[in-house]
Design an enzyme around this catalytic site. Structure first.
Site, PDB file in Angstrom:
ATOM      1  N   ASN A  37       0.841  -1.200   0.000  1.00 53.56           N
ATOM      2  CA  ASN A  37       0.000   0.000   0.000  1.00 53.56           C
ATOM      3  C   ASN A  37       0.877   1.253   0.000  1.00 53.56           C
ATOM      4  O   ASN A  37       1.948   1.282   0.612  1.00 53.56           O
ATOM      5  CB  ASN A  37      -1.022   0.008   1.131  1.00 53.56           C
ATOM      6  CG  ASN A  37      -0.442  -0.220   2.517  1.00 53.56           C
ATOM      7  OD1 ASN A  37       0.595  -0.843   2.683  1.00 53.56           O
ATOM      8  ND2 ASN A  37      -1.129   0.299   3.519  1.00 53.56           N
ATOM      9  N   GLU A  46       0.403   5.238   0.605  1.00 51.21           N
ATOM     10  CA  GLU A  46      -0.527   6.266   1.080  1.00 51.21           C
ATOM     11  C   GLU A  46      -0.106   7.664   0.642  1.00 51.21           C
ATOM     12  O   GLU A  46       0.955   7.863   0.052  1.00 51.21           O
ATOM     13  CB  GLU A  46      -0.642   6.157   2.611  1.00 51.21           C
ATOM     14  CG  GLU A  46      -1.212   4.805   3.021  1.00 51.21           C
ATOM     15  CD  GLU A  46      -1.509   4.693   4.501  1.00 51.21           C
ATOM     16  OE1 GLU A  46      -1.029   5.531   5.295  1.00 51.21           O
ATOM     17  OE2 GLU A  46      -2.245   3.752   4.863  1.00 51.21           O
ATOM     18  N   CYS A  49      -4.022   0.482  -2.596  1.00 53.43           N
ATOM     19  CA  CYS A  49      -3.903  -0.767  -1.836  1.00 53.43           C
ATOM     20  C   CYS A  49      -2.826  -1.679  -2.427  1.00 53.43           C
ATOM     21  O   CYS A  49      -2.492  -1.606  -3.615  1.00 53.43           O
ATOM     22  CB  CYS A  49      -5.228  -1.522  -1.864  1.00 53.43           C
ATOM     23  SG  CYS A  49      -6.568  -0.713  -0.989  1.00 53.43           S
ATOM     24  N   GLU A  92      -2.968  -4.935  -3.017  1.00 52.91           N
ATOM     25  CA  GLU A  92      -3.455  -5.886  -4.031  1.00 52.91           C
ATOM     26  C   GLU A  92      -3.458  -5.234  -5.410  1.00 52.91           C
ATOM     27  O   GLU A  92      -2.969  -5.801  -6.404  1.00 52.91           O
ATOM     28  CB  GLU A  92      -4.889  -6.346  -3.713  1.00 52.91           C
ATOM     29  CG  GLU A  92      -5.035  -7.091  -2.397  1.00 52.91           C
ATOM     30  CD  GLU A  92      -5.330  -6.196  -1.198  1.00 52.91           C
ATOM     31  OE1 GLU A  92      -4.828  -5.054  -1.150  1.00 52.91           O
ATOM     32  OE2 GLU A  92      -6.068  -6.646  -0.307  1.00 52.91           O
ATOM     33  N   CYS A 107     -10.383  -4.975   0.118  1.00 52.22           N
ATOM     34  CA  CYS A 107     -11.458  -3.973   0.110  1.00 52.22           C
ATOM     35  C   CYS A 107     -12.302  -4.127  -1.157  1.00 52.22           C
ATOM     36  O   CYS A 107     -11.941  -4.857  -2.085  1.00 52.22           O
ATOM     37  CB  CYS A 107     -10.862  -2.568   0.200  1.00 52.22           C
ATOM     38  SG  CYS A 107     -10.175  -1.949  -1.352  1.00 52.22           S
ATOM     39  N   CYS A 151     -10.512  -3.354  -4.484  1.00 52.45           N
ATOM     40  CA  CYS A 151      -9.570  -4.415  -4.878  1.00 52.45           C
ATOM     41  C   CYS A 151     -10.317  -5.643  -5.387  1.00 52.45           C
ATOM     42  O   CYS A 151      -9.883  -6.294  -6.340  1.00 52.45           O
ATOM     43  CB  CYS A 151      -8.652  -4.771  -3.721  1.00 52.45           C
ATOM     44  SG  CYS A 151      -7.416  -3.503  -3.409  1.00 52.45           S
TER      45      CYS A 151
HETATM   46  N1  THU Z   1      -5.382  -1.492   2.344  1.00 51.48           N
HETATM   47  C1  THU Z   1      -4.798  -2.339   1.449  1.00 51.48           C
HETATM   48  O1  THU Z   1      -3.659  -2.158   1.025  1.00 51.48           O
HETATM   49  N2  THU Z   1      -5.552  -3.398   1.014  1.00 51.48           N
HETATM   50  C2  THU Z   1      -6.832  -3.646   1.391  1.00 51.48           C
HETATM   51  O2  THU Z   1      -7.467  -4.538   0.860  1.00 51.48           O
HETATM   52  C3  THU Z   1      -7.439  -2.863   2.473  1.00 51.48           C
HETATM   53  C4  THU Z   1      -6.721  -1.638   2.871  1.00 51.48           C
HETATM   54  C5  THU Z   1      -4.590  -0.345   2.808  1.00 51.48           C
HETATM   55  C6  THU Z   1      -5.114   0.992   2.373  1.00 51.48           C
HETATM   56  C7  THU Z   1      -4.565   1.912   3.437  1.00 51.48           C
HETATM   57  O3  THU Z   1      -3.249   2.299   3.060  1.00 51.48           O
HETATM   58  C8  THU Z   1      -4.480   1.034   4.674  1.00 51.48           C
HETATM   59  O4  THU Z   1      -4.580  -0.316   4.213  1.00 51.48           O
HETATM   60  C9  THU Z   1      -5.564   1.296   5.692  1.00 51.48           C
HETATM   61  O5  THU Z   1      -6.820   1.255   5.121  1.00 51.48           O
END
Ligand code: THU
Length: 135
Positions: free
Chosen positions: A43, A45, A54, A56, A89, A92
């Site tokens: 991920n 940010e 994300c 994935e 999520c 994804c």
């Molecule tokens: N996140 C992912 O990388 N994958 C997911 O399927 C759920 C959330 C990340 C996004 C964000 O950077 C952090 O997790 C918190 O939501």
């Protein structure tokens, strides 16, 4: 190929590359192709929180950018540091639905080594896809 220690080691390495200074929730993804290539995702940010990408999707975007196409993927492994493995999520799930076989193994793991195996058929039943566009 079935889930192994190699999947776990690689996804944890992918997770170590996460850039998550805002949530401190680091996620790693390890995508394998049917022809034996490997892509890491993490991920990424942003101070504008909504722009986070994300793990994935980052692994899938990397693979597609290198020339891989829907149907080329063998498995995706995801990891988090949490009591239980996290599930992808909604965004994804939609991207996995687009690019991966419905029955492709999705391995969800955590730092303790817990593992849940699932598929996008299970995670996104009745999902929207190109078939709905009559493509
Ligand atoms: N996140 C992912 O990388 N994958 C997911 O399927 C759920 C959330 C990340 C996004 C964000 O950077 C952090 O997790 C918190 O939501």
């Amino acid at each position: 190929m079935a889930y192994s220690q190699n999947h776990f080691n690689k996804v944890r390495e992918a997770q170590s590359r996460a850039y998550a200074p805002y949530s401190n929730f680091k996620v790693g993804a390890y995508l394998k192709t049917k022809d034996g290539k490997e892509f890491y995702g993490a991920n990424v940010e942003n101070a504008a929180y909504g722009e986070a990408i994300c793990a994935e999707r980052s692994s899938l975007v990397a693979a597609i950018s290198q020339g891989y196409r829907p149907g080329d993927f063998e498995s995706i492994t995801v990891t988090v540091d949490a009591e239980s493995p996290s599930s992808p999520c909604g965004a994804c799930r939609q991207v996995i639905k687009e690019l991966c076989d419905d029955d492709m193994p999705i391995y969800l793991t955590n730092h303790k080594g817990d593992m849940i195996e699932t598929t996008i058929r299970e995670l996104l039943p009745l999902g929207f896809s190109g078939k709905d566009l009559n493509l």
